[in-house]
Design a protein around this motif. Structure first.
Motif, short mmCIF file in Angstrom:
data_model
loop_
_atom_site.label_atom_id
_atom_site.label_comp_id
_atom_site.label_asym_id
_atom_site.label_seq_id
_atom_site.Cartn_x
_atom_site.Cartn_y
_atom_site.Cartn_z
N UNK A 168 0.84 -1.21 0.00
CA UNK A 168 0.00 0.00 0.00
C UNK A 168 0.87 1.25 0.00
N UNK A 169 1.96 1.22 -0.75
CA UNK A 169 2.88 2.37 -0.77
C UNK A 169 2.22 3.63 -1.33
N UNK A 170 1.19 3.47 -2.14
CA UNK A 170 0.52 4.64 -2.71
C UNK A 170 -0.24 5.46 -1.70
N UNK A 171 -0.44 4.95 -0.48
CA UNK A 171 -1.20 5.69 0.51
C UNK A 171 -0.44 6.92 0.98
N UNK A 172 0.91 6.87 0.98
CA UNK A 172 1.69 7.99 1.49
C UNK A 172 1.60 9.22 0.59
N UNK A 173 1.84 9.13 -0.70
CA UNK A 173 1.63 10.33 -1.53
C UNK A 173 0.16 10.73 -1.61
N UNK A 174 -0.73 9.76 -1.47
CA UNK A 174 -2.16 10.09 -1.50
C UNK A 174 -2.53 10.99 -0.34
N UNK A 175 -2.02 10.68 0.85
CA UNK A 175 -2.30 11.51 2.02
C UNK A 175 -1.53 12.82 1.99
N UNK A 176 -0.29 12.78 1.52
CA UNK A 176 0.54 13.98 1.55
C UNK A 176 0.01 15.06 0.61
N UNK A 177 -0.54 14.67 -0.54
CA UNK A 177 -0.99 15.64 -1.53
C UNK A 177 -2.51 15.78 -1.57
N UNK A 178 -3.20 15.29 -0.55
CA UNK A 178 -4.65 15.40 -0.51
C UNK A 178 -5.06 16.88 -0.41
N UNK A 179 -6.25 17.25 -0.85
CA UNK A 179 -7.33 16.38 -1.33
C UNK A 179 -7.32 16.12 -2.84
N UNK A 180 -6.58 16.91 -3.61
CA UNK A 180 -6.59 16.72 -5.06
C UNK A 180 -5.96 15.40 -5.48
N UNK A 181 -5.16 14.80 -4.60
CA UNK A 181 -4.55 13.51 -4.93
C UNK A 181 -5.61 12.42 -5.11
N UNK A 182 -6.75 12.56 -4.45
CA UNK A 182 -7.81 11.57 -4.63
C UNK A 182 -8.35 11.61 -6.06
N UNK A 183 -8.37 12.80 -6.64
CA UNK A 183 -8.77 12.92 -8.04
C UNK A 183 -7.73 12.25 -8.94
N UNK A 184 -6.45 12.40 -8.61
CA UNK A 184 -5.40 11.74 -9.38
C UNK A 184 -5.53 10.23 -9.31
N UNK A 185 -5.86 9.70 -8.13
CA UNK A 185 -6.04 8.26 -7.98
C UNK A 185 -7.22 7.77 -8.79
N UNK A 186 -8.31 8.56 -8.81
CA UNK A 186 -9.49 8.16 -9.57
C UNK A 186 -9.22 8.16 -11.07
N UNK A 187 -8.43 9.14 -11.54
CA UNK A 187 -8.12 9.21 -12.97
C UNK A 187 -7.20 8.08 -13.39
N UNK A 188 -6.27 7.70 -12.52
CA UNK A 188 -5.30 6.66 -12.89
C UNK A 188 -5.86 5.25 -12.76
N UNK A 189 -6.99 5.09 -12.10
CA UNK A 189 -7.54 3.75 -11.87
C UNK A 189 -7.92 3.02 -13.16
N UNK A 190 -8.60 3.67 -14.13
CA UNK A 190 -8.94 2.94 -15.36
C UNK A 190 -7.72 2.46 -16.14
N UNK A 191 -6.62 3.22 -16.09
CA UNK A 191 -5.43 2.81 -16.84
C UNK A 191 -4.78 1.57 -16.28
N UNK A 192 -5.08 1.24 -15.02
CA UNK A 192 -4.45 0.09 -14.39
C UNK A 192 -4.89 -1.22 -15.04
N UNK A 193 -6.08 -1.24 -15.59
CA UNK A 193 -6.59 -2.47 -16.21
C UNK A 193 -6.03 -2.68 -17.62
N UNK A 194 -5.47 -1.64 -18.22
CA UNK A 194 -4.89 -1.77 -19.55
C UNK A 194 -3.38 -1.80 -19.52
N UNK A 195 -2.78 -0.69 -19.13
CA UNK A 195 -1.33 -0.56 -19.06
C UNK A 195 -0.95 -0.15 -17.64
#
Length: 232
Positions: A168-195
């Motif tokens: 769960x290493x992604x939790x650290x930058x997610x918390x450090x750059x919140x709240x806009x980091x949650x939007x970054x996580x949501x945008x990157x989620x669909x790409x995980x299933x392809x590349x």
């Protein structure tokens, strides 16, 4: 000899309430608190922490004794501290938003070669975009925050690219750059299933942008409440 303005609660409160955007943000936080108390078991209960990030996530790194969850006076005290901390975080974020929207002061250029009877020349402000980005690096609070985000992002990239089990290493930058980091996580989620590498790239870019926005807010707030003495 003129002195730089000093920090004061009234100044912070004025920044948090003298603009429509800051007042709207405080109203949104109030709605988040109402949702938390009316629906404590729903995902809306996380609204106050998300809206008051990243400062609201600092208690995550503070160890809390197991007796707090046992009920009684300890649990009540923990709840009071939690609500008080959320309110302080909301006030700081609203003040940062107010400092961002307030126009920078024009600094008079008092050169010794000017005649005494001549008015001081007003130094033209720097380019808006350059001056805005400079707030992220020209003061120590913003620099420290940038270093924290960089360390969290570096830990994430090391875990993803070099470690056999990123966990769960992604939790650290997610918390450090919140709240806009949650939007970054949501945008990157669909790409995980392809590349998968594309997901990492999008998430990293989103964290960098989210951290930059927070650093600018911290820098502008530092300028307003600390004056020139706060700059490094």
């Amino acid at each position: 000899m003129p002195t730089s303005p000093r920090f004061g609660p009234r100044r912070l409160l004025a920044l948090a309430t003298d603009s429509l955007a800051a007042r709207a943000y405080l109203g949104l936080v109030a709605l988040g608190f109402a949702a938390m108390f009316l629906a404590p078991d729903s995902p809306l209960a996380m609204a106050p922490m998300v809206l008051t990030a990243p400062l609201s996530f600092l208690p995550v790194f503070v160890p809390v004794g197991a007796g707090v969850a046992g009920g009684g006076a300890a649990e009540v005290a923990a709840a009071v501290v939690f609500v008080g901390w959320m309110l302080l975080c909301a006030l700081a974020n609203a003040a940062a938003l107010g400092a961002l929207l307030r126009r920078p002061d024009r600094i008079p250029d008092r050169r010794p070669d000017l005649a005494p009877d001549r008015a001081p020349v007003q130094t033209p402000p720097a380019r808006p975009r350059r001056a805005l980005l400079a707030a992220a690096v020209d003061n120590w609070p913003a620099r420290i925050y940038v270093a924290v985000v960089a360390a969290a992002l570096g830990t994430f990239l090391y875990a993803v690219l070099l470690s056999p089990d990123p966990g769960f290493a992604g939790i650290w930058p997610l918390l450090a750059a919140a709240p806009l980091s949650f939007l970054a996580a949501a945008v990157s989620l669909p790409a995980e299933f392809g590349l998968p590498w594309m997901s990492t790239l999008v998430f990293t870019a989103g964290i960098v942008l989210a951290g930059l926005v927070n650093a600018v807010l911290i820098g502008r707030l530092t300028r307003r409440i600390g004056g020139p003495a706060a700059r490094g």
